[in-house]
Write a protein that holds these residues in place. Structure first.
Motif, PDB file in Angstrom:
ATOM      1  N   GLY A   8       0.937  -1.509   0.134  1.00  0.00           N
ATOM      2  CA  GLY A   8      -0.016  -0.057   0.086  1.00  0.00           C
ATOM      3  C   GLY A   8       0.942   1.342   0.023  1.00  0.00           C
ATOM      4  O   GLY A   8       2.181   1.207   0.027  1.00  0.00           O
ATOM      5  N   TRP A   9       0.217   2.499   0.175  1.00  0.00           N
ATOM      6  CA  TRP A   9       1.170   3.736  -0.005  1.00  0.00           C
ATOM      7  C   TRP A   9       2.008   3.514   1.394  1.00  0.00           C
ATOM      8  O   TRP A   9       3.002   4.272   1.240  1.00  0.00           O
ATOM      9  CB  TRP A   9      -0.039   4.763   0.230  1.00  0.00           C
ATOM     10  CG  TRP A   9      -0.334   5.066  -1.436  1.00  0.00           C
ATOM     11  CD1 TRP A   9      -0.232   4.497  -2.240  1.00  0.00           C
ATOM     12  CD2 TRP A   9      -0.539   6.414  -1.727  1.00  0.00           C
ATOM     13  NE1 TRP A   9      -0.936   5.062  -3.558  1.00  0.00           N
ATOM     14  CE2 TRP A   9      -0.857   6.571  -3.132  1.00  0.00           C
ATOM     15  CE3 TRP A   9      -0.699   7.771  -1.173  1.00  0.00           C
ATOM     16  CZ2 TRP A   9      -1.540   7.666  -4.033  1.00  0.00           C
ATOM     17  CZ3 TRP A   9      -1.061   8.816  -1.850  1.00  0.00           C
ATOM     18  CH2 TRP A   9      -1.565   8.778  -3.130  1.00  0.00           C
ATOM     19  N   TYR A  10       1.481   3.017   2.340  1.00  0.00           N
ATOM     20  CA  TYR A  10       2.016   2.780   3.841  1.00  0.00           C
ATOM     21  C   TYR A  10       1.528   1.560   4.357  1.00  0.00           C
ATOM     22  O   TYR A  10       0.377   1.354   4.021  1.00  0.00           O
ATOM     23  CB  TYR A  10       2.184   4.064   4.590  1.00  0.00           C
ATOM     24  CG  TYR A  10       0.759   4.870   4.786  1.00  0.00           C
ATOM     25  CD1 TYR A  10      -0.058   4.448   6.047  1.00  0.00           C
ATOM     26  CD2 TYR A  10       0.549   5.768   3.922  1.00  0.00           C
ATOM     27  CE1 TYR A  10      -1.067   5.166   6.100  1.00  0.00           C
ATOM     28  CE2 TYR A  10      -0.905   6.469   3.964  1.00  0.00           C
ATOM     29  CZ  TYR A  10      -1.588   6.162   5.326  1.00  0.00           C
ATOM     30  OH  TYR A  10      -2.807   6.730   5.315  1.00  0.00           O
ATOM     31  N   ALA A  11       1.936   1.343   5.589  1.00  0.00           N
ATOM     32  CA  ALA A  11       1.372   0.224   6.215  1.00  0.00           C
ATOM     33  C   ALA A  11       0.363   0.418   7.149  1.00  0.00           C
ATOM     34  O   ALA A  11       0.345   0.065   8.157  1.00  0.00           O
ATOM     35  CB  ALA A  11       2.654  -0.750   7.034  1.00  0.00           C
ATOM     36  N   ALA A  12      -0.774   0.729   6.533  1.00  0.00           N
ATOM     37  CA  ALA A  12      -1.908   0.869   7.135  1.00  0.00           C
ATOM     38  C   ALA A  12      -2.632  -0.306   7.763  1.00  0.00           C
ATOM     39  O   ALA A  12      -2.449  -1.289   7.234  1.00  0.00           O
ATOM     40  CB  ALA A  12      -3.109   1.658   6.228  1.00  0.00           C
ATOM     41  N   LEU A  15      -4.729  -3.018   5.976  1.00  0.00           N
ATOM     42  CA  LEU A  15      -4.082  -3.961   4.945  1.00  0.00           C
ATOM     43  C   LEU A  15      -3.888  -5.228   5.526  1.00  0.00           C
ATOM     44  O   LEU A  15      -3.686  -6.236   5.016  1.00  0.00           O
ATOM     45  CB  LEU A  15      -2.816  -3.412   4.317  1.00  0.00           C
ATOM     46  CG  LEU A  15      -2.880  -2.073   3.663  1.00  0.00           C
ATOM     47  CD1 LEU A  15      -1.711  -1.664   3.007  1.00  0.00           C
ATOM     48  CD2 LEU A  15      -4.040  -2.265   2.296  1.00  0.00           C
ATOM     49  N   GLU A  16      -3.531  -5.207   6.921  1.00  0.00           N
ATOM     50  CA  GLU A  16      -3.336  -6.549   7.652  1.00  0.00           C
ATOM     51  C   GLU A  16      -4.256  -7.485   7.344  1.00  0.00           C
ATOM     52  O   GLU A  16      -3.737  -8.907   7.089  1.00  0.00           O
ATOM     53  CB  GLU A  16      -3.080  -6.139   9.078  1.00  0.00           C
ATOM     54  CG  GLU A  16      -1.988  -5.267   9.230  1.00  0.00           C
ATOM     55  CD  GLU A  16      -1.821  -4.630  10.726  1.00  0.00           C
ATOM     56  OE1 GLU A  16      -2.567  -5.375  11.520  1.00  0.00           O
ATOM     57  OE2 GLU A  16      -1.053  -4.083  11.104  1.00  0.00           O
ATOM     58  N   PRO A  17      -5.652  -7.568   7.502  1.00  0.00           N
ATOM     59  CA  PRO A  17      -6.623  -8.756   7.217  1.00  0.00           C
ATOM     60  C   PRO A  17      -6.157  -9.115   5.685  1.00  0.00           C
ATOM     61  O   PRO A  17      -6.229 -10.392   5.537  1.00  0.00           O
ATOM     62  CB  PRO A  17      -7.991  -8.165   7.374  1.00  0.00           C
ATOM     63  CG  PRO A  17      -7.698  -6.987   8.331  1.00  0.00           C
ATOM     64  CD  PRO A  17      -6.213  -6.308   7.862  1.00  0.00           C
ATOM     65  N   LEU A  18      -6.036  -8.374   4.725  1.00  0.00           N
ATOM     66  CA  LEU A  18      -5.740  -8.817   3.426  1.00  0.00           C
ATOM     67  C   LEU A  18      -4.414  -9.806   3.453  1.00  0.00           C
ATOM     68  O   LEU A  18      -4.414 -10.772   2.459  1.00  0.00           O
ATOM     69  CB  LEU A  18      -5.580  -7.704   2.420  1.00  0.00           C
ATOM     70  CG  LEU A  18      -6.779  -6.662   2.196  1.00  0.00           C
ATOM     71  CD1 LEU A  18      -6.147  -5.667   1.278  1.00  0.00           C
ATOM     72  CD2 LEU A  18      -7.953  -7.444   1.534  1.00  0.00           C
ATOM     73  N   VAL A  25       2.662  -6.990   5.105  1.00  0.00           N
ATOM     74  CA  VAL A  25       2.345  -5.796   4.351  1.00  0.00           C
ATOM     75  C   VAL A  25       3.551  -4.881   4.356  1.00  0.00           C
ATOM     76  O   VAL A  25       4.428  -4.823   5.120  1.00  0.00           O
ATOM     77  CB  VAL A  25       1.523  -4.970   5.290  1.00  0.00           C
ATOM     78  CG1 VAL A  25       1.361  -3.494   5.015  1.00  0.00           C
ATOM     79  CG2 VAL A  25       0.035  -5.679   5.544  1.00  0.00           C
ATOM     80  N   ALA A  26       3.545  -4.521   3.005  1.00  0.00           N
ATOM     81  CA  ALA A  26       4.952  -3.884   2.418  1.00  0.00           C
ATOM     82  C   ALA A  26       4.855  -2.517   2.637  1.00  0.00           C
ATOM     83  O   ALA A  26       4.254  -1.997   1.268  1.00  0.00           O
ATOM     84  CB  ALA A  26       5.596  -4.574   1.154  1.00  0.00           C
ATOM     85  N   GLY A  27       5.246  -1.706   3.545  1.00  0.00           N
ATOM     86  CA  GLY A  27       5.132  -0.358   3.418  1.00  0.00           C
ATOM     87  C   GLY A  27       5.579   0.404   4.409  1.00  0.00           C
ATOM     88  O   GLY A  27       6.003  -0.388   5.624  1.00  0.00           O
TER      89      GLY A  27
END
Length: 383
Positions: A8-12, A15-18, A25-27
């Motif tokens: 993502g744009w950053y590690a929000a 995104l973790e459930p995805l 999560v790469a951010g």
């Protein structure tokens, strides 16, 4: 099955459930992004990083409330001002101040506020990649600067918002580009030693008559990330976005050249480069049933004629009449006013640039827009 990686744009946290328990999560971490991207702290950050004063826009931060317009003008030493909230993106937290009503509107933004002098010139973006060197330091790779058009009403883009970026045509002055590379390197080293920041991030600039000045730091991937990767491929390396993923997963992108070699290519510039133009709906419209959708088109007279599938700006040599229409809606889609309809993208040496000035479309940009609009019908009930 391999574990998923979500970028993502950053590690929000959303995104973790995805990614799931086995994925990643790469951010950039949210906390790092909040500190480095804090516009209210921009002046302090630039000073701490050792960025030359000539690249710092005169400004001041207000924590409790915004003073009156006469007081702001006296404090900043400028007639036209720019107010930015501490955390926002895409121009949504920026107000140009010409009168008291603009100050009242800016006061509705979440504080604290950074108030700066308005600087006339081309807005610009630079992608930067920070890679740990394995010896306690960081390697900083700096892309070539873009020209970013702001507030182009013809394509439905409001004030302070980007209508797209263009890396083609005559390069910026070498002295200014060298200053940008040096400033980005200093900022990257500061962010590494202070926050251990790695991966992709960026700087927004304004190219004034006296040279470039910095108006934002973006501690995340950016709207330019995808298309700017064409620059890296032209330089003979994979897009920096690929190296970003490798760094975020704790590895070294061993294919990268030295920063001196990469940044030297950015300094040298070149006329050929990619561009993208954002197009929003200026009224409620519906895509025509015969619209072919995203792909490579040829501009023939006043029409865009679909030629073939495509998904990369380099698929469309715009100087030869091609343009990539990306992220377009399906046929028959009803689009509300303000909706993003597509981006027009391609590769050019300058003649097919969509922009003629900091807030203006070129003749070529207007021709592409007019031809694209033919694929939509206006919703008369909403017009």
């Amino acid at each position: 099955m391999a574990a998923p990686v979500v970028s993502g744009w950053y590690a929000a946290s959303q995104l973790e459930p995805l990614a799931g328990p086995a994925g990643a999560v790469a951010g950039l971490p949210v906390g790092v992004r909040q500190q480095v991207e804090n516009k209210a702290e921009l002046g302090r950050i630039l000073r701490a990083a050792g960025v030359p004063r000539r690249m710092v826009i005169p400004g001041r931060t207000y924590a409790e409330r915004l003073p009156s317009l006469p007081r702001l003008r006296a404090d900043i030493g400028a007639q036209r001002l720019v107010v930015q909230s501490a955390h926002d993106a895409g121009g949504r937290g920026t107000v140009f101040v010409d009168g008291p009503s603009d100050v009242a509107r800016a006061a509705t933004l979440a504080g604290p506020w950074r108030v700066s002098a308005f600087v006339d010139g081309w807005s610009s973006n630079v992608s930067v990649l920070s890679v740990p060197d394995g010896r306690g330091g960081v390697l900083v790779y700096v892309d070539r600067p873009s020209r970013k058009a702001i507030g182009v009403g013809d394509v439905g883009i409001g004030p302070a918002k980007s209508a797209g970026n263009d890396w083609s045509g005559a390069p910026f002055p070498a002295r200014g580009v060298a200053d940008v590379i040096e400033a980005a390197t200093r900022l990257g080293e500061w962010a590494w030693h202070t926050h251990r920041m790695t991966g992709l991030w960026g700087i927004d600039l304004i190219w004034s008559a006296d040279g470039p000045v910095i108006n934002e730091i973006n501690a995340r991937k950016q709207g330019t990330t995808e298309v700017s990767g064409v620059n890296h491929q032209l330089a003979g390396v994979p897009p920096l976005a690929v190296a970003h993923l490798v760094v975020m997963l704790g590895h070294r992108p061993t294919w990268l050249p030295t920063p001196d070699a990469f940044n030297g290519c950015s300094l040298a510039g070149g006329s050929v480069g990619p561009y993208y133009l954002k197009i929003r709906a200026r009224s409620a419209v519906t895509t025509r049933p015969d619209f072919p959708g995203s792909g490579v088109y040829r501009l023939v007279g006043d029409r865009l004629v679909w030629e073939r599938p495509g998904a990369h700006p380099a698929d469309a040599d715009s100087d030869a009449g091609w343009v990539l229409i990306a992220n377009a809606p399906a046929p028959g889609t009803a689009c509300e006013s303000g909706a993003e309809l597509a981006t027009a993208e391609g590769l050019t040496a300058g003649p097919a640039s969509p922009f003629s000035g900091p807030s203006d479309l070129s003749d070529h940009g207007r021709a592409v827009l007019a031809a694209f609009d033919r694929w939509f019908s206006i919703d008369r009930k909403e017009s």
